[in-house]
Design an enzyme around this catalytic site. Structure first.
Site, mmCIF file in Angstrom:
data_model
loop_
_atom_site.group_PDB
_atom_site.id
_atom_site.type_symbol
_atom_site.label_atom_id
_atom_site.label_comp_id
_atom_site.label_asym_id
_atom_site.label_seq_id
_atom_site.Cartn_x
_atom_site.Cartn_y
_atom_site.Cartn_z
ATOM 1 N N TYR A 26 0.855 -1.283 0.165
ATOM 2 C CA TYR A 26 -0.263 0.049 0.155
ATOM 3 C C TYR A 26 0.893 1.131 0.054
ATOM 4 C CZ TYR A 26 -2.982 3.681 1.687
ATOM 5 O OH TYR A 26 -3.620 4.768 1.888
ATOM 6 N N GLU A 46 -3.615 7.496 -3.942
ATOM 7 C CA GLU A 46 -3.667 6.387 -3.402
ATOM 8 C C GLU A 46 -3.271 5.307 -4.329
ATOM 9 O OE1 GLU A 46 -6.259 4.316 0.367
ATOM 10 O OE2 GLU A 46 -7.058 4.332 -1.438
#
Ligand code: ADP
Ligand code: MG
Length: 387
Positions: free
Chosen positions: A109, A197
């Protein structure tokens, strides 16, 4: 403003961030054609909606043949996809992304965001890719790594190395991670992002890094500088009332209650919502008509509030500072006539020319309840709606 995954990946590609090859499709036949052009498969068909959690909701599917791509795309298009981010109503799928599938070794991530506590852009990284970062932050915060970026210096090589090492990206992956992080930061700054993101960023079995999913948030105050990005806006993904309001320069956010609020100034709008709640009611919206509320804008605001079928009453709470109360009163009366108002209307006016404003309201012949002060107004509208 938000954009779709396929649009996000087009931007990333332009900035040299590696993403799988793919194409957006609007019907099954073109999905099949694009699959063949992309390669020999396998492919992944992905529903394009402005919400995450599609994987678990059936919005991301693997296909081994181009026929399968067509079948999956056909079934996905037109379906209402529900994920934990769409709310119970779900979102209609009108486009899918067909892209090459990859051999995933690890899912990571990475995100960049404006961190208000440090007033800096911060990179957040975690080894727990593919999961909700909120969940990771709540259960295993030690698995989240952060680097705050000095705006004058930019993202430093040592910060890239820190992040890469904390994600276990060593050896041949290290220079790739470094390049990727630099390019992500360049994208973030060049596009005036509020959020970027990548979840997941994957390490493939072949030893490459690839952004498999991408989410952008843009600073609305800077969007005028990016015509290519503002053209990507998909009005189907937004609340139609909020779109209508933004075209009239009204700040409007729809909520779940039944008391419509028409207020000038964001602070007063927030306070109005609070006092409605405090008095036992539920606001149907946040609405700031701004400082220079004209009759036209007040009328538009009324129309937008009333197009929400849940609204059972309206509370107008205006502080006439620059605006004079008689002008506001005239606007309210005019608007109430034009939209032939059926629901109870409570008006609280304060400020310049307040006596004249109140006189105009009481002489208008309209069924308007005048309030003395905010608390009184809130109680009156809550009672009126309950009756
Ligand atoms: P969402 O976040 O909405 O669930 P993602 O794009 O993150 O959607 O996809 C969910 C999961 O599907 C990913 O975590 C990954 O495991 C898998 N996936 C997505 N795209 C691909 C792809 N091109 N190749 C292989 N697997 C993929
Ligand atoms: Mg994702």
């Amino acid at each position: 403003m938000n954009i779709h995954e396929y649009q996000a990946k087009a931007i990333l590609r332009r900035f040299g961030v590696p993403v799988p090859d793919g194409h957006v499709c609007y019907n099954g036949a073109s999905a099949r054609e694009w699959a063949k052009r992309l390669g020999d498969g396998p492919w992944v068909v992905k529903a394009q909606i402005h919400a995450g959690g599609r994987g678990k909701g059936g919005g991301v599917k693997l296909a081994r043949t181009s026929q399968e791509v067509q079948l999956i795309a056909r079934n996905m298009l037109g379906m209402t996809l529900r994920t934990h981010q769409t709310g119970p109503d779900g979102k209609l799928v009108t486009r899918v992304l067909v892209e090459n599938g990859c051999n995933i070794d690890r899912e990571l991530y990475i995100s960049l965001l404006v961190d208000r506590s440090t007033s800096k852009v911060t990179v957040m990284a975690s080894t727990e890719g593919g999961m909700d970062i909120e969940e990771v932050a709540a259960t295993t915060p030690e698995k989240i790594f952060k680097e705050a970026i000095d705006p004058l210096v930019g993202l430093s090589p040592f910060q890239c190395r820190n992040l890469a090492f904390s994600l276990g990206l060593t050896g041949k992956l290290l220079p790739k991670a470094q390049k990727l992080l630099e390019n992500l930061y360049a994208t973030f700054i060049a596009c005036d992002c509020s959020l970027l993101e990548i979840n997941p960023l994957v390490v493939t079995k072949e030893g490459d890094l690839l952004a498999l999913d991408a989410k952008f948030g843009f600073d609305d105050n800077a969007i005028f500088r990016h015509l290519q990005i503002s053209d990507m806006r998909d009005y189907d993904e937004e609340d139609p009332n909020e779109v209508e309001a933004s075209q009239h320069d009204l700040s409007y956010v729809s909520l779940n209650g039944n008391i419509g609020c028409l207020v000038n100034g964001a602070g007063l709008a927030m306070a109005t919502m609070d006092i409605i709640k405090f008095s036992g009611g539920e606001p149907a919206n946040f609405l700031d008509v701004g400082g220079g509320a004209t009759i036209e804008r007040v009328t538009e605001a009324f129309k937008i509030i009333l197009s929400d079928k849940n609204v059972k009453g309206i509370f107008v709470n205006i502080f006439g500072g620059i605006m004079k109360c008689d002008v506001i009163a005239t606007g309210v009366i005019e608007a109430a006539r034009q939209v032939s108002l059926q629901v109870p209307l409570v008006v609280r006016l304060e400020g310049t020319n307040v006596a004249l404003g109140k006189q105009l309201l009481s002489e208008s012949g309209l069924n308007i309840v005048a309030a003395d002060g905010m608390a009184d107004g809130a109680q009156k509208i809550v009672q009126a709606v309950a009756a």
